[in-house]
Write a protein that holds these residues in place. Sequence first.
Motif, PDB file in Angstrom:
ATOM      1  N   TRP A  23      64.161 -31.292 -45.414  1.00  0.00           N
ATOM      2  CA  TRP A  23      65.051 -31.902 -44.600  1.00  0.00           C
ATOM      3  C   TRP A  23      64.652 -32.950 -43.561  1.00  0.00           C
ATOM      4  N   SER A  27      70.434 -25.158 -47.563  1.00  0.00           N
ATOM      5  CA  SER A  27      71.499 -25.806 -47.852  1.00  0.00           C
ATOM      6  C   SER A  27      71.207 -27.475 -47.131  1.00  0.00           C
ATOM      7  N   LYS A  75      71.589 -31.134 -48.830  1.00  0.00           N
ATOM      8  CA  LYS A  75      72.398 -32.109 -48.188  1.00  0.00           C
ATOM      9  C   LYS A  75      71.616 -33.427 -47.934  1.00  0.00           C
ATOM     10  N   CYS A  84      75.140 -36.660 -55.994  1.00  0.00           N
ATOM     11  CA  CYS A  84      76.145 -35.502 -55.713  1.00  0.00           C
ATOM     12  C   CYS A  84      76.561 -35.021 -57.070  1.00  0.00           C
ATOM     13  N   CYS A 110      77.151 -24.288 -45.242  1.00  0.00           N
ATOM     14  CA  CYS A 110      77.677 -24.577 -46.487  1.00  0.00           C
ATOM     15  C   CYS A 110      78.951 -25.486 -46.467  1.00  0.00           C
ATOM     16  N   SER A 133      79.687 -27.852 -44.774  1.00  0.00           N
ATOM     17  CA  SER A 133      78.790 -29.219 -44.477  1.00  0.00           C
ATOM     18  C   SER A 133      78.270 -29.804 -45.825  1.00  0.00           C
ATOM     19  N   LEU A 134      77.643 -28.990 -46.733  1.00  0.00           N
ATOM     20  CA  LEU A 134      77.118 -29.280 -47.927  1.00  0.00           C
ATOM     21  C   LEU A 134      78.143 -29.691 -48.818  1.00  0.00           C
ATOM     22  N   CYS A 166      81.077 -30.858 -48.164  1.00  0.00           N
ATOM     23  CA  CYS A 166      81.812 -31.865 -47.704  1.00  0.00           C
ATOM     24  C   CYS A 166      80.789 -33.250 -48.240  1.00  0.00           C
ATOM     25  N   LYS A 167      79.671 -33.103 -48.022  1.00  0.00           N
ATOM     26  CA  LYS A 167      78.972 -34.231 -48.726  1.00  0.00           C
ATOM     27  C   LYS A 167      78.988 -34.271 -50.249  1.00  0.00           C
ATOM     28  N   LEU A 168      79.095 -33.007 -51.135  1.00  0.00           N
ATOM     29  CA  LEU A 168      79.032 -33.172 -52.482  1.00  0.00           C
ATOM     30  C   LEU A 168      80.778 -33.800 -52.867  1.00  0.00           C
TER      31      LEU A 168
END
Length: 462
Positions: A228, A276, A280, A289, A320, A322-323, A325-327
């Motif tokens: 990251w 995680s 992301k 995604c 999790c 937040s991840l 949300c990205k997916l």
Amino acid sequence: MGPPKNAVRSISQEAFDEVVKENVDDLGMDPTEALQDAIQTLTLQGVDLSGIVTCVPGEGSVKDNPVIHCLDRLNQLNAGPSNQIADETVELLNKLTELCNSKGSGNAAIASRNGGVEIICSICSKVQKGCEHAIVSALKALAFLLHDLQSRETFRASDGPKLVVGIITDGFENIDILSSGFAVIAAAATGNEVLKELFVELKIEELILRVLSVKREASIQSVYDAIWVLLTPDDNRVLASQVFGYARKFAKIGIARALVDSIRAGLSSSSLVSASIALKAVAVNDEICTSISENGGVDAVLVCIDDSSEQGNKTVAKVCCSLLCKLAGSDANKTAIVEKKGMDRLIKLSARFFDDPSVLQEIMAVISVLSLRSPENAARAIEAGAGELALQAMQKFPAAQQMQKNSCLMIRNLVARNAANRTLLLNSGVEKHIRVAKQNHVSCKEAATDALRDLGLDDYNV
């Protein structure tokens, strides 16, 4: 062209010592007063004193500082035969790590300012195979020394990236070398676009994939941290970061899939958080995604969300969400998440952590994305309890700015294309809480205005 505004000024150890000496000799101050006056005066002048050894004249010298003492002795030992690493060298490296790990001590700055990075890189270049303990000690110390732009630039000038990648490659079977080596990579690449590029040129992604694939059971957290950091655009000196392209390269060779496998395999809490965040960072476009979901990523994240609720782990819950949300930015993934009862699981999570607005705001962000341009998902969210969540949370935490803003954004997406939701939320009395948020928080003004407008209110701009 003059120096940029707010530019930090520096001073050498010799110049600092001379200022203190002048305070004593010319102004007649006692030694303690002379030292404090020098520190205060130079700080007010905007001089950066990090890395400067501050000692009272007559009560010791710079050479008496334990960090300087370690470095001087390491330098002496390093000047010896290149094929010999004395036990004393390892002891000194461990001592240096201990000193630099002391929070608030400034020892890392002192070490890097006085040649620590160069010395350790030199030691690493001389260590022969079979001396893994020495390599590990050196890498652990080096990770602490790479704390600012100057130390990282020194690392680059010392050919540090090539050196560390070589050490990791040669010592691949040693978990401690992998862990400490990737910790150095994470520290070095932080806030430094040039070093990120150098590591990518050295094909660091292939080495990362090899570790994730072969050493998965070891769960090396520093590998996730390195991913990251390498994929985060955190160098404010550059206008356009290249990390988006790096992320696509990482995903193309299979790192996203490997991260999903790691998360599914079950990690410790701290490693799960890092993995995680790493996943992301890799998920930079719709294609990636979607591929993450196809490889079981959505299922894995939803399981982790359920587990975080059962274990009461707020940190894992937030990361999790937040991840997820990205997916959820992928329309195909939106459908998959809702079909897997994602809305219900998120509302259940909100009930578990209703005392923490920082968790609630992440949950609202996911629901907001899931409901975007989807009246069906918006209806499902209301059925699950998103309306009650917004009403109760806004009422309970009026001072939580980001949560209030996320609530307004969620409400807007819940009602924008769903007239039935509009009626339900207006009847619940949520309007007054939106107006309070708009009045009390500048950061909420735009989101609140949009929510009021999409609720169908004519006076939304008031």
